[in-house]
Design a protein around this motif. Structure first.
Motif, PDB file in Angstrom:
ATOM      1  N   GLU A 151     -42.871 -27.581   1.461  1.00 10.54           N
ATOM      2  CA  GLU A 151     -42.585 -28.353   2.028  1.00 10.54           C
ATOM      3  C   GLU A 151     -40.752 -29.125   1.724  1.00 10.54           C
ATOM      4  O   GLU A 151     -40.643 -29.026   0.537  1.00 10.54           O
ATOM      5  CB  GLU A 151     -43.327 -29.469   2.103  1.00 10.54           C
ATOM      6  N   GLN A 210     -36.940 -16.799  -2.431  1.00  8.51           N
ATOM      7  CA  GLN A 210     -36.154 -17.097  -0.358  1.00  8.51           C
ATOM      8  C   GLN A 210     -37.571 -17.423   0.165  1.00  8.51           C
ATOM      9  O   GLN A 210     -38.399 -17.951   1.266  1.00  8.51           O
ATOM     10  CB  GLN A 210     -34.931 -16.449  -0.635  1.00  8.51           C
ATOM     11  N   SER A 211     -38.226 -15.666   0.028  1.00 10.72           N
ATOM     12  CA  SER A 211     -39.610 -15.903   1.507  1.00 10.72           C
ATOM     13  C   SER A 211     -40.550 -16.990   1.024  1.00 10.72           C
ATOM     14  O   SER A 211     -41.025 -17.157   1.876  1.00 10.72           O
ATOM     15  CB  SER A 211     -40.059 -14.564   0.811  1.00 10.72           C
ATOM     16  N   VAL A 266     -37.686 -28.167   1.849  1.00 12.48           N
ATOM     17  CA  VAL A 266     -36.878 -27.491   1.179  1.00 12.48           C
ATOM     18  C   VAL A 266     -35.548 -27.718   1.417  1.00 12.48           C
ATOM     19  O   VAL A 266     -35.241 -28.512   2.176  1.00 12.48           O
ATOM     20  CB  VAL A 266     -37.402 -25.815   2.075  1.00 12.48           C
ATOM     21  N   ASP A 318     -39.913 -20.589   1.814  1.00 17.35           N
ATOM     22  CA  ASP A 318     -40.221 -21.043   3.260  1.00 17.35           C
ATOM     23  C   ASP A 318     -41.683 -21.712   3.212  1.00 17.35           C
ATOM     24  O   ASP A 318     -41.747 -22.501   4.197  1.00 17.35           O
ATOM     25  CB  ASP A 318     -40.268 -19.482   3.594  1.00 17.35           C
ATOM     26  N   PHE A 319     -43.060 -20.990   2.447  1.00 13.27           N
ATOM     27  CA  PHE A 319     -43.827 -22.823   1.985  1.00 13.27           C
ATOM     28  C   PHE A 319     -43.761 -23.485   1.337  1.00 13.27           C
ATOM     29  O   PHE A 319     -45.166 -23.813   1.255  1.00 13.27           O
ATOM     30  CB  PHE A 319     -45.314 -21.390   1.284  1.00 13.27           C
ATOM     31  N   HIS A 375     -42.641 -25.505  -6.729  1.00 15.62           N
ATOM     32  CA  HIS A 375     -40.951 -25.763  -6.385  1.00 15.62           C
ATOM     33  C   HIS A 375     -39.998 -27.163  -7.279  1.00 15.62           C
ATOM     34  O   HIS A 375     -40.736 -28.249  -6.988  1.00 15.62           O
ATOM     35  CB  HIS A 375     -41.632 -26.268  -4.847  1.00 15.62           C
TER      36      HIS A 375
END
Length: 106
Positions: free
Chosen positions: A76, A69-70, A78, A73-74, A50
């Motif tokens: 931190e 995008q999915s 974002v 979601d995991f 990320h």
């Protein structure tokens, strides 16, 4: 060769020449950039690569696809400029790209 600028959460910068066609993540791994672990090896199956993309380059890197995008979601902390570096392909258009790694990945 385009230059990618990796910035850690404390503001330390590393400028690295990247090869066209590689991902921003691959360039980071080959050059031991801290904060980009890439646990899945670039398969877009985790969020350990990320980064925050500099606003000036958002149009050039584009928006994340649904799968990315999915996975975000995991991640931190974002933000609107969050991307997985494994999904950004280096090209001459990205010369000078600045990406910052989140504090949570250090």
């Amino acid at each position: 060769m385009p230059t990618i600028i990796y910035i850690d959460h404390e503001g330390n910068e590393r400028q690295i020449e990247a090869k066209n066609g590689e991902s921003v993540m691959e360039t980071a791994i080959k050059n031991s950039v801290p904060g980009i672990d890439a646990d899945c090896g670039g398969a877009c199956a985790c969020a350990t690569c990320h980064v925050y993309v500099d606003e000036a380059f958002m149009d050039k890197v584009g928006q994340p696809e649904d799968m990315e995008q999915s996975m975000l979601d995991f991640a931190e902390n974002v933000q609107a400029n969050s991307r997985l570096s494994c999904q950004i392909t280096v090209s001459d258009d990205l010369d000078g790209l600045r990406v910052t790694t989140p504090e949570s990945q250090h």
